[in-house]
Design an enzyme around this catalytic site. Sequence first.
Site, PDB file in Angstrom:
ATOM      1  N   CYS A  75       0.815  -1.212   0.000  1.00  9.73           N
ATOM      2  CA  CYS A  75       0.000   0.000   0.000  1.00  9.73           C
ATOM      3  C   CYS A  75       0.858   1.276   0.000  1.00  9.73           C
ATOM      4  CB  CYS A  75      -0.978  -0.029   1.171  1.00  9.73           C
ATOM      5  SG  CYS A  75      -2.363   1.126   0.962  1.00  9.73           S
ATOM      6  N   LYS A 114     -11.273   8.551  -0.757  1.00  8.44           N
ATOM      7  CA  LYS A 114     -10.563   7.333  -0.393  1.00  8.44           C
ATOM      8  C   LYS A 114     -11.105   6.125  -1.147  1.00  8.44           C
ATOM      9  CE  LYS A 114      -8.961   4.808   3.693  1.00  8.44           C
ATOM     10  NZ  LYS A 114      -9.024   4.728   5.172  1.00  8.44           N
ATOM     11  N   SER A 118      -7.457   0.126   0.814  1.00 12.34           N
ATOM     12  CA  SER A 118      -7.807   1.210   1.725  1.00 12.34           C
ATOM     13  C   SER A 118      -6.758   2.297   1.559  1.00 12.34           C
ATOM     14  CB  SER A 118      -7.848   0.700   3.171  1.00 12.34           C
ATOM     15  OG  SER A 118      -8.128   1.740   4.067  1.00 12.34           O
ATOM     16  N   HIS A 178      -4.234  -4.570   0.485  1.00  7.87           N
ATOM     17  CA  HIS A 178      -3.967  -5.132   1.811  1.00  7.87           C
ATOM     18  C   HIS A 178      -4.442  -6.580   1.881  1.00  7.87           C
ATOM     19  CE1 HIS A 178      -2.482  -1.678   4.076  1.00  7.87           C
ATOM     20  NE2 HIS A 178      -3.380  -0.927   3.458  1.00  7.87           N
ATOM     21  N   GLU A 185      -3.345  -8.840   3.542  1.00  9.37           N
ATOM     22  CA  GLU A 185      -3.179  -9.345   4.909  1.00  9.37           C
ATOM     23  C   GLU A 185      -4.343  -8.978   5.824  1.00  9.37           C
ATOM     24  OE1 GLU A 185      -1.772  -5.098   5.359  1.00  9.37           O
ATOM     25  OE2 GLU A 185      -1.886  -6.610   3.774  1.00  9.37           O
ATOM     26  N   ARG A 201     -14.058   4.049  12.588  1.00  6.28           N
ATOM     27  CA  ARG A 201     -13.164   5.067  13.147  1.00  6.28           C
ATOM     28  C   ARG A 201     -13.361   6.406  12.453  1.00  6.28           C
ATOM     29  NH1 ARG A 201      -7.554   4.105  10.913  1.00  6.28           N
ATOM     30  NH2 ARG A 201      -8.673   5.013   9.140  1.00  6.28           N
TER      31      ARG A 201
END
EC number: 2.3.1.46
Length: 317
Positions: free
Chosen positions: A142, A163, A192, A235, A237, A249
């Site tokens: 990323c 985003k 992300s 991502h 992972e 968040r």
Amino acid sequence: MPIKIPDQLPAAEVLGQENIFVMTESRAVTQNIRPLRVLILNLMPKKIETEIQLMRMLSNSPLQVDVDLLRIDDRESKNTPQAHLENFYHDFEQVRGNNYDGMIITGAPLGLVEFEEVVYWPRIVEIIEWSHQHVTSTLFLCWAVQAALKALYGMEKQTHGEKLSGVYRHHRLDEHEPLLRGFDDEFVAPHSRYAAFDGDLIRAHTDLQIFAESAEAGVYLAATKDCRQVFVTGHPEYDALTLDGEYQRDLAAGLEPVIPVNYYPDNDPTRTPRASWRSHGHLLFSNWLNYYVYQLTSYRVEDIGKVFTYQQNSPSR
């Protein structure tokens, strides 16, 4: 084969409960084989969460992996106990003289920050340069891909207006690439980021080979021709709930985030998401460890720098 980690690292208990094969240092000393040495430069705020995610990926391989954790920002962390950082992390001066079979540089929440404004940017550049003589293959994730493109090729960052968040479909571009061995022709992966990775720009400004791409998310997987730098813009992972945690968040912070696409059932954030990318994530890390690290690294880890110095100075190159 297992991943070897310090006896008291929190990830050991978590992964053990998940029936993932880990080996503590005290047990590993009885093994008479050389493990692969992997350095993880963890730039993520929630370091323990990221450790668990990456070690979960590294454990699903027939190879024994010995992990060192690295941090380069010595400011007090808001998300990770200071005692954890002191007990389990090295600073760069402690590992500068080491060689590693592999290195992973994680993402960081810095997509809208100019490189020159990142406090540790000079150190990032230094570590990438250091890796040329001390690491067989480096995997950038990323934001680290943006950083590497800047450090290695002088490419300025490109960003999206909002985003990019969600689970996107990708297609493979090379049927014979070892990194994609076992992959379906189309597969999904989470993203992300604000960063944009346009295939045409990357092809125009670098000599990278692009192996997988998405119509919506852009380039997903690329590598240098010598296999020593691997770029993953998403991502793989991530846990099933990581994108949800980021969304909640940002929502609580009043940022009005977009709902991650193709993630929540029926696009409803009140429903529990499920991971649809897990198998390809494990396969990517396993392929990297096998074909780009184990198959290419030196038999003796102390010879890694000597091998690459010889290759660079060879008249045939």
